[in-house]
Write a protein that holds these residues in place. Structure first.
Motif, PDB file in Angstrom:
ATOM      1  N   UNK A   3      -1.307   3.059   4.982  1.00  0.00           N
ATOM      2  CA  UNK A   3      -0.871   2.013   5.912  1.00  0.00           C
ATOM      3  C   UNK A   3      -1.501   2.112   7.301  1.00  0.00           C
ATOM      4  N   UNK A   4      -1.548   3.287   7.929  1.00  0.00           N
ATOM      5  CA  UNK A   4      -2.159   3.324   9.268  1.00  0.00           C
ATOM      6  C   UNK A   4      -3.684   3.245   9.239  1.00  0.00           C
ATOM      7  N   UNK A   5      -4.277   3.382   8.079  1.00  0.00           N
ATOM      8  CA  UNK A   5      -5.734   3.419   7.983  1.00  0.00           C
ATOM      9  C   UNK A   5      -6.375   2.081   7.634  1.00  0.00           C
ATOM     10  N   UNK A   6      -5.593   1.026   7.573  1.00  0.00           N
ATOM     11  CA  UNK A   6      -6.173  -0.277   7.246  1.00  0.00           C
ATOM     12  C   UNK A   6      -5.404  -1.383   7.946  1.00  0.00           C
ATOM     13  N   UNK A   7      -6.059  -2.537   8.043  1.00  0.00           N
ATOM     14  CA  UNK A   7      -5.399  -3.720   8.606  1.00  0.00           C
ATOM     15  C   UNK A   7      -6.138  -4.965   8.138  1.00  0.00           C
ATOM     16  N   UNK A   8      -5.417  -6.067   8.107  1.00  0.00           N
ATOM     17  CA  UNK A   8      -6.026  -7.345   7.757  1.00  0.00           C
ATOM     18  C   UNK A   8      -6.742  -7.852   9.000  1.00  0.00           C
ATOM     19  N   UNK A   9      -8.033  -8.156   8.845  1.00  0.00           N
ATOM     20  CA  UNK A   9      -8.826  -8.622   9.971  1.00  0.00           C
ATOM     21  C   UNK A   9      -8.900 -10.138  10.014  1.00  0.00           C
TER      22      UNK A   9
ATOM     23  N   UNK B 101       0.819  -1.215   0.000  1.00  0.00           N
ATOM     24  CA  UNK B 101       0.000   0.000   0.000  1.00  0.00           C
ATOM     25  C   UNK B 101       0.849   1.260   0.000  1.00  0.00           C
ATOM     26  N   UNK B 102       0.284   2.380  -0.482  1.00  0.00           N
ATOM     27  CA  UNK B 102       0.970   3.678  -0.350  1.00  0.00           C
ATOM     28  C   UNK B 102       1.112   4.049   1.128  1.00  0.00           C
ATOM     29  N   UNK B 103       2.077   4.855   1.452  1.00  0.00           N
ATOM     30  CA  UNK B 103       2.411   5.189   2.848  1.00  0.00           C
ATOM     31  C   UNK B 103       1.229   5.791   3.608  1.00  0.00           C
ATOM     32  N   UNK B 104       0.443   6.652   2.977  1.00  0.00           N
ATOM     33  CA  UNK B 104      -0.655   7.299   3.697  1.00  0.00           C
ATOM     34  C   UNK B 104      -1.793   6.339   4.030  1.00  0.00           C
TER      35      UNK B 104
ATOM     36  N   UNK C 283      -1.595   6.849  17.877  1.00  0.00           N
ATOM     37  CA  UNK C 283      -0.311   6.208  17.642  1.00  0.00           C
ATOM     38  C   UNK C 283       0.582   6.920  16.650  1.00  0.00           C
ATOM     39  N   UNK C 284       0.030   7.765  15.832  1.00  0.00           N
ATOM     40  CA  UNK C 284       0.830   8.377  14.780  1.00  0.00           C
ATOM     41  C   UNK C 284       1.794   9.401  15.353  1.00  0.00           C
ATOM     42  N   UNK C 285       3.066   9.215  15.099  1.00  0.00           N
ATOM     43  CA  UNK C 285       4.055  10.146  15.624  1.00  0.00           C
ATOM     44  C   UNK C 285       3.981  11.483  14.908  1.00  0.00           C
ATOM     45  N   UNK C 286       3.655  11.495  13.614  1.00  0.00           N
ATOM     46  CA  UNK C 286       3.562  12.762  12.903  1.00  0.00           C
ATOM     47  C   UNK C 286       2.368  13.557  13.393  1.00  0.00           C
ATOM     48  N   UNK C 287       1.251  12.897  13.634  1.00  0.00           N
ATOM     49  CA  UNK C 287       0.076  13.579  14.146  1.00  0.00           C
ATOM     50  C   UNK C 287       0.349  14.120  15.541  1.00  0.00           C
ATOM     51  N   UNK C 288       1.070  13.366  16.368  1.00  0.00           N
ATOM     52  CA  UNK C 288       1.400  13.793  17.722  1.00  0.00           C
ATOM     53  C   UNK C 288       2.279  15.042  17.685  1.00  0.00           C
TER      54      UNK C 288
ATOM     55  N   UNK D 144     -13.117   3.540  -0.304  1.00  0.00           N
ATOM     56  CA  UNK D 144     -13.095   3.878  -1.733  1.00  0.00           C
ATOM     57  C   UNK D 144     -11.669   3.815  -2.281  1.00  0.00           C
ATOM     58  N   UNK D 145     -10.741   4.338  -1.529  1.00  0.00           N
ATOM     59  CA  UNK D 145      -9.347   4.324  -1.941  1.00  0.00           C
ATOM     60  C   UNK D 145      -8.794   2.897  -2.028  1.00  0.00           C
ATOM     61  N   UNK D 146      -9.207   2.062  -1.053  1.00  0.00           N
ATOM     62  CA  UNK D 146      -8.758   0.671  -1.033  1.00  0.00           C
ATOM     63  C   UNK D 146      -9.338  -0.112  -2.209  1.00  0.00           C
TER      64      UNK D 146
END
Length: 177
Positions: free
Chosen positions: A54-60, A49-52, A117-122, A78-80
């Motif tokens: 990665x934090x917005x999805x996970x395999x369930x 996946x593109x970098x942006x 969890x996002x360090x950039x957001x923090x 939609x993006x996925x």
């Protein structure tokens, strides 16, 4: 038929301990193997996946040759959907030749976890928290104090507290000097 209703943990542990450790069908061993497989799938999918994203999805889960992926909201779904053909072909060629399709579901919990969890957001939020956003201009403070003089007692106290946010130079005591 598979027993899919919830089971007490003590029953699962008792069943696992009573069976021979070399028996590959032990409940805990099966759960552990499934968890490891899902973690491996999650790492592989995120690497595709593109970098942006990665934090917005996970395999369930992965069952009946269908990979279930969770996303944070409808826009990421939609993006996925645009990424789905690439993921299917890459997974079929590498680790899941039996993959028939991908089911994408929305899980809003991912959005809140990303914020925590996002360090950039923090890093973006932290400077705003350090500065005091509750400041007003000196002119506004003076106008609030004028309003406070003509207001009932409770409202007068509230206006004075608001005016105090501008700093000590606009306090009523300093203003009368």
């Amino acid at each position: 038929m598979r027993d899919s209703h919830p089971q007490p943990l003590s029953d699962v542990l008792d069943d696992s301990l009573s069976k021979n450790t070399s028996d590959a069908k032990g409940s805990l061993q099966a759960i552990q193997r499934t968890a490891k497989a899902i973690l491996q799938l999650n790492r592989t999918v995120k690497s595709l996946l593109p970098a942006e994203m990665k934090p917005m999805c996970r395999v369930a889960n992965y069952r009946n040759h269908i990979l279930i992926i969770e996303v944070a909201n409808a826009s990421w779904l939609n993006r996925m959907n645009y990424e789905k053909p690439n993921i299917v072909s890459a997974l079929r060629s590498t680790i899941l030749p039996s993959l028939s399709s991908i089911d994408i579901r929305i899980n809003p919990v991912l959005m809140t976890k990303k914020g925590q969890n996002s360090s950039t957001n923090h890093q973006l939020v932290e400077p705003e928290q350090k500065s005091n956003p509750r400041r007003i201009s000196a002119k506004t403070a003076e106008q609030l104090l004028v309003l406070a003089e003509r207001s009932p007692k409770k409202l007068k106290e509230k206006f004075e507290r608001l005016a105090a946010l501008a700093g000590e130079s606009t306090n009523a005591a300093n203003r009368k000097r």
